[in-house]
Design a protein around this motif. Structure first.
Motif, PDB file in Angstrom:
ATOM      1  N   GLU A  48       0.840  -1.248   0.108  1.00 19.03           N
ATOM      2  CA  GLU A  48       0.251   0.069  -0.119  1.00 19.03           C
ATOM      3  C   GLU A  48       1.236   1.224   0.133  1.00 19.03           C
ATOM      4  N   HIS A  49       0.669   1.996  -0.621  1.00 17.45           N
ATOM      5  CA  HIS A  49       1.047   3.823  -0.793  1.00 17.45           C
ATOM      6  C   HIS A  49       0.466   4.447  -0.208  1.00 17.45           C
ATOM      7  N   GLN A  50       1.416   5.135   0.538  1.00 14.77           N
ATOM      8  CA  GLN A  50       0.488   6.171   1.742  1.00 14.77           C
ATOM      9  C   GLN A  50       0.136   7.883   0.732  1.00 14.77           C
ATOM     10  N   GLN A  51       0.936   7.656  -0.061  1.00 11.59           N
ATOM     11  CA  GLN A  51       0.992   9.021  -0.405  1.00 11.59           C
ATOM     12  C   GLN A  51       0.646   9.017  -2.120  1.00 11.59           C
ATOM     13  N   GLY A  52       0.232  10.351  -2.740  1.00 10.79           N
ATOM     14  CA  GLY A  52       0.249   9.661  -4.416  1.00 10.79           C
ATOM     15  C   GLY A  52      -1.200   9.154  -4.810  1.00 10.79           C
ATOM     16  N   ASP A  53      -0.868   9.288  -6.453  1.00 17.57           N
ATOM     17  CA  ASP A  53      -1.999   8.757  -6.921  1.00 17.57           C
ATOM     18  C   ASP A  53      -1.552   7.565  -7.574  1.00 17.57           C
ATOM     19  N   ILE A  54      -1.948   6.010  -7.990  1.00 17.09           N
ATOM     20  CA  ILE A  54      -1.674   5.395  -8.708  1.00 17.09           C
ATOM     21  C   ILE A  54      -2.516   4.654  -9.848  1.00 17.09           C
ATOM     22  N   ILE A  55      -2.923   5.028 -10.568  1.00 11.06           N
ATOM     23  CA  ILE A  55      -3.885   4.888 -11.638  1.00 11.06           C
ATOM     24  C   ILE A  55      -3.609   3.762 -12.536  1.00 11.06           C
ATOM     25  N   VAL A  56      -4.205   2.394 -12.586  1.00 10.35           N
ATOM     26  CA  VAL A  56      -4.573   1.430 -13.359  1.00 10.35           C
ATOM     27  C   VAL A  56      -5.278   1.430 -14.916  1.00 10.35           C
ATOM     28  N   ASP A  57      -5.006   1.468 -15.917  1.00 16.20           N
ATOM     29  CA  ASP A  57      -6.010   1.459 -17.000  1.00 16.20           C
ATOM     30  C   ASP A  57      -8.035   2.521 -16.028  1.00 16.20           C
ATOM     31  N   GLY A  58      -7.327   3.136 -16.096  1.00 14.90           N
ATOM     32  CA  GLY A  58      -8.446   4.089 -15.018  1.00 14.90           C
ATOM     33  C   GLY A  58      -8.521   3.997 -14.114  1.00 14.90           C
ATOM     34  N   THR A  59      -8.607   2.813 -13.156  1.00 14.11           N
ATOM     35  CA  THR A  59      -9.187   2.941 -11.695  1.00 14.11           C
ATOM     36  C   THR A  59      -7.744   2.923 -10.697  1.00 14.11           C
ATOM     37  N   GLU A  60      -7.824   3.750 -10.398  1.00 16.35           N
ATOM     38  CA  GLU A  60      -7.766   4.155  -9.222  1.00 16.35           C
ATOM     39  C   GLU A  60      -7.463   3.723  -7.436  1.00 16.35           C
ATOM     40  N   LEU A  61      -6.115   3.000  -7.612  1.00 18.59           N
ATOM     41  CA  LEU A  61      -5.780   2.501  -6.041  1.00 18.59           C
ATOM     42  C   LEU A  61      -5.737   3.505  -4.636  1.00 18.59           C
ATOM     43  N   THR A  62      -6.695   2.761  -4.122  1.00 16.22           N
ATOM     44  CA  THR A  62      -7.442   3.431  -2.916  1.00 16.22           C
ATOM     45  C   THR A  62      -7.445   1.757  -2.261  1.00 16.22           C
ATOM     46  N   SER A  63      -7.655   2.004  -1.029  1.00 20.20           N
ATOM     47  CA  SER A  63      -8.764   1.067  -0.105  1.00 20.20           C
ATOM     48  C   SER A  63      -9.733   0.117  -0.589  1.00 20.20           C
ATOM     49  N   ASP A  64     -10.410   0.986  -1.227  1.00 21.26           N
ATOM     50  CA  ASP A  64     -11.247   0.140  -2.425  1.00 21.26           C
ATOM     51  C   ASP A  64     -10.915  -1.458  -2.582  1.00 21.26           C
ATOM     52  N   LEU A  65     -12.406  -2.003  -1.670  1.00 22.53           N
ATOM     53  CA  LEU A  65     -10.897  -3.110  -2.529  1.00 22.53           C
ATOM     54  C   LEU A  65     -12.003  -3.673  -3.765  1.00 22.53           C
ATOM     55  N   LYS A  66     -13.422  -3.147  -4.231  1.00 25.37           N
ATOM     56  CA  LYS A  66     -13.540  -3.210  -5.544  1.00 25.37           C
ATOM     57  C   LYS A  66     -12.644  -3.144  -6.912  1.00 25.37           C
ATOM     58  N   ASN A  67     -11.930  -1.535  -6.415  1.00 26.24           N
ATOM     59  CA  ASN A  67     -11.033  -1.144  -7.240  1.00 26.24           C
ATOM     60  C   ASN A  67     -10.111  -2.180  -7.564  1.00 26.24           C
ATOM     61  N   ILE A  68      -9.320  -2.744  -6.359  1.00 23.40           N
ATOM     62  CA  ILE A  68      -7.734  -3.717  -6.151  1.00 23.40           C
ATOM     63  C   ILE A  68      -8.665  -4.266  -6.308  1.00 23.40           C
ATOM     64  N   ASP A  69      -9.863  -4.512  -6.927  1.00 23.84           N
ATOM     65  CA  ASP A  69     -10.298  -6.234  -6.934  1.00 23.84           C
ATOM     66  C   ASP A  69      -9.443  -5.696  -9.385  1.00 23.84           C
ATOM     67  N   LYS A  70     -10.294  -4.912  -9.554  1.00 25.46           N
ATOM     68  CA  LYS A  70     -10.435  -4.641 -10.834  1.00 25.46           C
ATOM     69  C   LYS A  70      -8.958  -4.762 -11.391  1.00 25.46           C
ATOM     70  N   VAL A  71      -8.120  -3.821 -10.294  1.00 22.70           N
ATOM     71  CA  VAL A  71      -7.062  -3.777 -11.306  1.00 22.70           C
ATOM     72  C   VAL A  71      -6.154  -5.147 -10.985  1.00 22.70           C
ATOM     73  N   ARG A  72      -6.277  -5.973 -10.305  1.00 25.12           N
ATOM     74  CA  ARG A  72      -5.710  -6.896  -9.798  1.00 25.12           C
ATOM     75  C   ARG A  72      -5.718  -8.496 -11.225  1.00 25.12           C
ATOM     76  N   ARG A  73      -7.302  -8.249 -11.447  1.00 26.78           N
ATOM     77  CA  ARG A  73      -7.218  -8.228 -12.604  1.00 26.78           C
ATOM     78  C   ARG A  73      -6.842  -8.192 -14.268  1.00 26.78           C
ATOM     79  N   GLU A  74      -6.355  -7.236 -14.260  1.00 24.88           N
ATOM     80  CA  GLU A  74      -5.553  -6.604 -15.763  1.00 24.88           C
ATOM     81  C   GLU A  74      -3.693  -7.005 -15.364  1.00 24.88           C
ATOM     82  N   VAL A  75      -3.803  -6.884 -13.772  1.00 24.84           N
ATOM     83  CA  VAL A  75      -2.321  -7.085 -13.847  1.00 24.84           C
ATOM     84  C   VAL A  75      -2.020  -9.097 -13.432  1.00 24.84           C
ATOM     85  N   GLY A  76      -1.121  -9.150 -14.205  1.00 26.64           N
ATOM     86  CA  GLY A  76      -0.478 -10.189 -13.694  1.00 26.64           C
ATOM     87  C   GLY A  76       1.052 -10.134 -13.079  1.00 26.64           C
TER      88      GLY A  76
END
Ligand code: ADP
Ligand code: MG
Length: 261
Positions: free
Chosen positions: A73-101
Motif C-alpha cells: 500500500e502507498h501512503q501518498q500520491g496516486d496510482i491509476i491502473v487502466d483508469g482505476t485508481e488504487l485506494t483502499s476500495d476493494l472493488k478497485n483493487i480487485d479490478k486492477v488485479r484482474r488486469e495485472v499479472g
C-alpha cells in the motif's frame, strides 16, 4: 552481463507503444513504518511499453512494482491502473488485479496441485470460468510456454526454468493486460535463464505491456523501450536503452553500470 537474450532475432512488428496510458503514478510516496522506501515516484507507462527497472538491491524496485497491484500500500500520491485508481476500495483493487499479472523470483506455484490445476485454479474459482474452458485456456498457454507435456506433473517434478514458465502461463490464464516481473530469472541456473527470457520476449513481441525488474541487461537492450534506474527509493534516471547504457547521465547510474556490465 547476460547476452543470452540477444541470440534470438526479435520481431518488432507488434511492439507498438500506444497512446493510451496503462499505468499512471503521480507523486507517490511509501513508508515501511518510519522508513521512507519510495520517494516522489512519477511514472507514466503507455500501453505496449516494455519497461525494465534496474538498480541496486534495496533501492525499492520490488516495492514499486508490488504497489502497482496493491501487494503493498502507498501512503501518498496516486496510482491509476487502466483508469482505476488504487485506494483502499476493494472493488478497485480487485479490478486492477484482474488486469495485472505478476511473476516473482520464486515461482510460488502450489506444490500439491498439478501444473494444469495451478493454471486453472484462479480462473475457475475467482473468474468462475467453466472447468473445461479453463483447462483449454491453460493448455493453450502451456503450449505457448512450450511445456504442454508437463500438464499433469507436480511443480516439484519440473526444473526451475519450467516452473517459472508455468508461473508465467498461470498469470496469462487470467488474461492480464499488463505483466509485472520481479527478477523472474534470478533464482535460476544459467542454462534455464534463456528459456524464461525467450518466453518473456515472445510476450513482448505480442504487444504485452510489461514492467520487468531484472538484472538481465541483454534483455533490457533488446526488448525494453525504456530503462528506469532506481536508487534509494527514487527514480534517478530513465531513458531508451541505447542512451541509458551508452550515455548514462547521473553518477549513480554510471557507478551501477560499471559494476554490472
Ligand atoms: P529491491 O527490490 O530494489 O531490492 P525492495 O523494494 O525489496 O528493494 O526493498 C526496499 C527497501 O525496503 C529495503 O531497504 C528493504 O529492506 C525494505 N523493505 C522491503 N520490504 C519491507 C517490509 N515489508 N518492511 C520493512 N522494510 C522493507
Ligand atoms: Mg527486489
Amino acid at each position: 552481463m547476460s547476452e543470452l537474450a540477444t541470440e534470438r532475432q526479435i520481431d518488432r512488428s507488434k511492439m507498438h507503444v500506444g497512446s493510451d496510458v496503462a499505468i499512471q503514478i503521480n507523486n507517490m510516496n511509501k513508508w515501511y513504518g518510519a522508513f521512507h522506501v519510495l520517494r516522489d515516484i512519477n511514472l507514466t507507462v503507455n500501453e505496449g511499453e516494455r519497461i525494465v527497472i534496474a538498480g541496486p538491491s534495496g533501492s525499492g524496485k520490488s516495492t514499486l512494482i508490488r504497489c502497482i497491484n496493491r501487494l503493498e500500500e502507498h501512503q501518498q500520491g496516486d496510482i491509476i491502473v487502466d483508469g482505476t485508481e488504487l485506494t483502499s476500495d476493494l472493488k478497485n483493487i480487485d479490478k486492477v488485479r484482474r488486469e495485472v499479472g505478476m511473476c516473482f523470483q520464486h515461482f510460488n506455484l502450489f506444490p500439491h496441485l498439478t501444473i494444469l490445476e495451478n493454471c486453472t485454479l484462479a480462473p475457475i474459482w475467482v473468474r468462475k470460468v467453466p472447468r473445461k474452458e479453463a483447462e483449454e485456456t491453460a493448455m493453450h498457454f502451456l503450449e505457448k510456454v512450450k511445456i504442454p507435456d508437463q500438464a499433469l506433473k507436480y511443480p516439484g517434478q519440473l526444473s526451475g526454468g519450467q516452473q517459472q514458465r508455468v508461473a508465467i502461463a498461470r498469470s496469462l490464464c487470467m488474461k492480464p493486460r499488463i505483466m509485472l516481473f520481479d527478477e523472474p530469472t534470478s533464482a535460476l541456473d544459467p542454462e534455464m535463464i534463456k528459456e524464461v527470457l525467450d518466453t518473456m520476449i515472445e510476450l513482448a513481441e505480442e504487444g504485452m505491456t510489461m514492467i520487468c525488474v531484472t538484472h538481465e541487461m541483454g534483455f533490457a537492450r533488446q526488448v525494453a523501450n525504456r530503462v528506469i534506474f532506481m536508487d534509494q527509493g527514487q527514480i534517478v534516471e530513465q531513458n531508451e536503452p541505447e542512451e541509458f547504457f551508452n550515455n548514462p547521465k547521473s553518477e549513480r547510474t554510471q557507478l551501477f553500470l560499471s559494476q554490472i556490465l
